[in-house]
Design an enzyme around this catalytic site. Structure first.
Site, PDB file in Angstrom:
ATOM      1  N   ASP A 551       0.855  -1.173   0.000  1.00 23.02           N
ATOM      2  CA  ASP A 551       0.000   0.000   0.000  1.00 23.02           C
ATOM      3  C   ASP A 551       0.890   1.221   0.000  1.00 23.02           C
ATOM      4  OD1 ASP A 551      -2.264   1.653   0.320  1.00 23.02           O
ATOM      5  OD2 ASP A 551      -1.616   1.967   2.370  1.00 23.02           O
ATOM      6  N   GLN A 681      -8.780  -0.110  -5.350  1.00 20.44           N
ATOM      7  CA  GLN A 681      -9.339  -1.307  -4.706  1.00 20.44           C
ATOM      8  C   GLN A 681      -9.471  -1.032  -3.211  1.00 20.44           C
ATOM      9  OE1 GLN A 681     -10.504  -3.278  -6.778  1.00 20.44           O
ATOM     10  NE2 GLN A 681     -11.325  -4.895  -5.493  1.00 20.44           N
ATOM     11  N   LEU A 682     -10.695  -0.896  -2.807  1.00 24.04           N
ATOM     12  CA  LEU A 682     -10.991  -0.552  -1.411  1.00 24.04           C
ATOM     13  C   LEU A 682     -10.207  -1.437  -0.449  1.00 24.04           C
ATOM     14  CD1 LEU A 682     -12.944   1.247   0.337  1.00 24.04           C
ATOM     15  CD2 LEU A 682     -14.339  -0.822   0.545  1.00 24.04           C
ATOM     16  N   HIS A 683      -9.469  -0.799   0.451  1.00 20.99           N
ATOM     17  CA  HIS A 683      -8.706  -1.595   1.419  1.00 20.99           C
ATOM     18  C   HIS A 683      -8.736  -0.952   2.792  1.00 20.99           C
ATOM     19  CE1 HIS A 683      -5.922   1.184  -0.617  1.00 20.99           C
ATOM     20  NE2 HIS A 683      -5.246   1.220   0.506  1.00 20.99           N
ATOM     21  N   LEU A 684      -8.860  -1.820   3.776  1.00 14.19           N
ATOM     22  CA  LEU A 684      -8.932  -1.409   5.175  1.00 14.19           C
ATOM     23  C   LEU A 684      -7.556  -1.619   5.811  1.00 14.19           C
ATOM     24  CD1 LEU A 684     -10.620  -0.794   7.808  1.00 14.19           C
ATOM     25  CD2 LEU A 684     -11.064  -3.253   7.922  1.00 14.19           C
TER      26      LEU A 684
END
Length: 787
Positions: A551, A681-684
């Site tokens: 990330d 891309q949605l990431h937590l």
DNA sequence: GTTCTAGAAC
DNA sequence: GTTCTAGAAC
């Protein structure tokens, strides 16, 4: 013409041949600047060394290498310019050994040549990207310290920005080397170049990669009757079309005044004899090669409003047909009841478009010839952005009908498309669609998307959407015209010569033509291909770097993106967000986790998400829970329907936090999203609050986790429950804020001081964080276990 | 003089 | 993205 200038004495000596020659004699030679152009791994240094050491003709050469110019270490462009200037003044020729991929980067060297009145050559080492990447990745001890995995990223990034050298930049000679053989020839050429010799001017060795676009207006535009016979339009009678060239439609293609050509009308064509005759005639008048069959773009799965779409189709088609004679457009849809066909038909007749050159057709676009009796060499495909088969509709049908060769051919031409653009793919002759239907080219088009379940959803913004649909059709039609022009050029070399000659200023045709094709390549690059790294490049990059799905918590590299967004605006393509090359890694991972399952970075995979260790952790423990939903790139895309997914991602994050707490009970975790993520891309993020990591290096890193830019998962979920979207995301400005301790809120002047402080700060966390389980520690998880 | 950052270059 | 460096900041 200014008589004073002509008569004045040489206050500023013009770069005339006689003066130059005089200077050369003094120096006993004719130096030259050779600007090498190519990415890392293309063999620039080898080339330069080979020229310097292998010169057999006595010409003195100096290699100016930016990677070593600073006492053996990397230096600056200024140093290179100075060294080049010094060498040239001593009568030595120079090889500029730096990438020089962008015009601006090499402009100063061209200028230097101009100032010193010496020729400037460009030698472009245009090896395939994958060759450069693999060389750059595997080399050892590179002078510029560019090797290993990062080389792949660098090469890819640089190639995106590559601008092919042009004579108009000031080069007197441009030579392209497309393989090692070409490179050897170029080395030999320079080695054999004596001190007073010069090489011919012009462009050499450039591969023509696509249809020529520049000059097409001259060739096809109305009014230029010298090379194109004018279409006689609808008034011509069928019998008059016997000679073929004049009527764009062969007689078998019965086009009614109503302009819909239905399959029923064509039933008689199933007769073999007639079909053969038809084919023969089509060949002779070649109408098929001047026909584009296209589906309505964006109105099926992309749910674009049919009324608006039909307006755009009719407008763009009318414009196109007005500009270009001798071409035919066929709008195809499967159903007789097709609303888009009837709308287009209506509007076209109202607009009095030449009904012989713009027709609607009910039938299967993959069987126009065999079932419909229509000869269309070029068909358009309503593609997806990845140019992949499947998905249903026209895209699936065309890829199915064309077989694997279309996939391979497509890969060779482009890797992805942006909405509003198109790309021409020559269909290999082995393709069933080529053999059976006579399709020679497929043009993939990507239109605007109004379907919330598909990528690049425009949220019903029809201002943007219409603009993009316009762009898409214009791009499609232009590309079609370029194919027609290219075909006609092949058939009629005379016309080609006329085109070149009419260029006027060029001293020779070859040069002019090459420059044209060259311009076309540039156009292709800027207009047709996605501005971001191509899918293929990404793939190769991922291969070379795997696992490369880190990330990126900063936005420090946003500048090139923004520049490209500017380009998009210019070309009418409006993107909601441009994702850079590295920004694709999580997406790639989410779509194909199996490919990476053997890396120890992946902790867990499910149908809905992938959990992985961040490659550049900003704390002792830092993992990501990445959604696998295609099209869900950031919080901005999240809607109520995604709540179950968000909750499950949160639970997965909690589970891993708890696992880490078992290993180290002193940790405290926060779960949250970046307001504006750097990677799609949605990431937590699940990140421990020690921030004890060497990868945490700058203000943006810090602020992305410790300011409102970091959106706690619990808050995001609540907000979506209440408002249907994540509304209170903060913008990127907060990333530039002062550095404050996340516990005691004390301010610190720089990162080292801050890091030193946080390593010892024992203050409790701000009360706000202590609410709603925003912080996960052993005590909270114990509490949670109890409840 | 040394440390740090921003920006260029890769 | 990382590395490198000039120049700012100390």
């Amino acid at each position: 013409m200014n008589p004073d200038a002509g008569g004045s004495s040489s206050a500023t000596p013009p770069p005339s041949a006689s003066q130059g020659a005089g200077a050369e004699e003094e120096r006993g030679g004719k130096p030259v600047v050779v600007v090498l152009v190519g990415p890392p791994g293309c063999g620039k240094s080898t080339f330069a060394e080979a020229v310097v050491t292998g010169s057999t003709a006595g010409r003195p050469w100096v290699r100016i290498c930016q990677d070593t110019i600073g006492n053996g270490k990397a230096g600056t462009k200024i140093q290179c310019l100075k060294a080049a200037s010094d060498a040239l003044k001593e009568g030595k020729s120079v090889l500029i050994d730096r990438c020089n991929l962008e015009r601006e980067q090499r402009a100063d060297f061209v200028k230097l040549g101009g100032t010193l009145h010496v020729d400037v050559h460009a030698v472009a080492l245009d090896l395939p990207a994958k060759v450069c990447i693999s060389r750059a990745v595997s080399r050892k001890g590179h002078e510029g310290n560019l090797q290993g995995g990062k080389a792949a990223l660098v090469v890819n990034r640089m190639l995106q920005k590559k601008e092919t050298p042009l004579l108009t930049e000031g080069f007197s000679r441009i030579m392209s080397c497309n393989d090692d053989g070409d490179i050897k020839k170029a080395v030999d050429l320079y080695n054999a170049l004596g001190p007073s010799d010069s090489l011919p001017s012009g462009i050499f060795g450039q591969k023509s990669k696509g249809p020529v676009q520049v000059g097409i207006m001259k060739f096809l535009k109305k009014g230029d009757t010298s090379s194109v016979e004018k279409s006689s339009g609808p008034n011509i009678t069928l019998s008059e079309s016997k000679q073929g060239q004049q009527n764009p439609l062969p007689k078998h293609e019965k086009v009614e005044a109503g302009i819909t050509c239905q399959m029923e009308v064509e039933k008689g064509l199933d007769d073999k004899k007639e079909n053969e005759e038809h084919a023969k005639e089509s060949d002779s008048d070649n109408v098929g090669s001047r026909t584009l069959a296209f589906p309505s773009i964006s109105t099926a799965d992309f749910q674009f409003d049919l009324d608006r779409a039909s307006d755009i189709i009719v407008d763009t088609a009318a414009d196109f047909l007005q500009k270009f004679d001798n071409v035919r457009l066929v709008l195809v849809d499967l159903s007789e009841k097709s609303r888009i066909l009837s709308l287009v038909k209506q509007k076209a007749s109202k607009k009095s478009i030449d009904s012989s050159r713009f027709v609607t057709f009910v039938g299967d676009i993959t069987q126009l010839h065999t079932k419909g009796g229509l000869q269309c060499s070029v068909i358009a495909n309503a593609a997806n952005w990845r140019l992949k088969p499947g998905g249903g509709g026209v895209n699936a049908a065309i890829f199915n009908a064309a077989g694997e060769s279309l996939q391979h051919a497509t890969k060779k031409c482009a890797d992805a498309l942006r909405p509003g653009t198109s790309v021409v793919v020559p269909l290999p002759s082995v393709s069933p669609l080529h053999q059976r239907e006579g399709v020679t080219h497929v043009i993939h088009v990507l239109g605007p998307n109004m379907n919330p379940m598909r990528p690049d959803y425009l949220k019903n913004d029809y201002t943007k959407g219409s603009k993009i649909l316009h762009e898409a059709y214009n791009s499609l039609f232009e590309n079609f015209a370029s194919i027609v022009q290219s075909n006609m050029g092949k058939q009629n070399s005379k016309s080609g010569a006329e085109m070149s000659a009419s260029g006027g200023t060029s001293p020779n045709d070859t040069k002019m033509k090459r420059e044209d094709s060259h311009g076309s390549e540039r156009m292709k690059k800027h207009k047709l291909l996605p501005p971001t790294m191509t899918a293929k490049q990404q793939h190769e990059c991922t291969k070379a770097n795997a696992p490369n799905y880190h990330d990126k918590s900063t936005v420090s590299s946003a500048a090139p993106n923004q520049a490209r967004e500017g380009d998009n605006k210019k070309s009418g393509v409006v993107a909601s967000k441009t994702w850079g090359s590295w920004a694709q890694a999580l997406y790639e991972l989410a779509m194909h986790p199996d490919k990476y399952k053997n890396t120890d970075s992946i902790l867990e995979t499910s149908d809905e998400f992938v959990v992985l260790k961040d490659l550049y952790p900003k704390a002792k423990k830092h993992v990501l829970v990445i959604s696998r939903a295609d099209g869900l790139d950031s919080l901005a895309d999240v809607k109520k329907e995604h709540l179950p997914l968000l909750r499950r991602m949160h639970s997965a994050g909690l589970k891993w936090a708890q696992k880490f707490l078992e290993e180290d009970a002193s940790l405290v975790f926060r779960l949250g999203y970046h307001s504006v993520p750097s990677m799609r891309q949605l990431h937590l993020h699940i990140i421990s609050q020690d921030f004890n990591s060497t990868s945490l290096k700058n203000k943006k890193h810090w602020n992305s986790f410790t300011t409102p830019f970091f959106r706690d998962s619990v808050d995001v979920i609540e907000e979506i429950e209440q408002h249907g979207s994540a509304t209170s995301s903060s913008d990127e400005k907060v990333l530039a804020m002062e550095l404050r301790c996340h516990r005691c809120r004390s301010a610190h002047p720089n990162i080292p001081k801050l890091k030193s402080h946080i390593s010892t700060c024992k203050s409790s966390f701000p009360s706000h964080l202590q609410q709603k389980n925003r912080l996960i520690s052993l005590s909270t998880t114990m509490h949670m276990d109890c409840t």
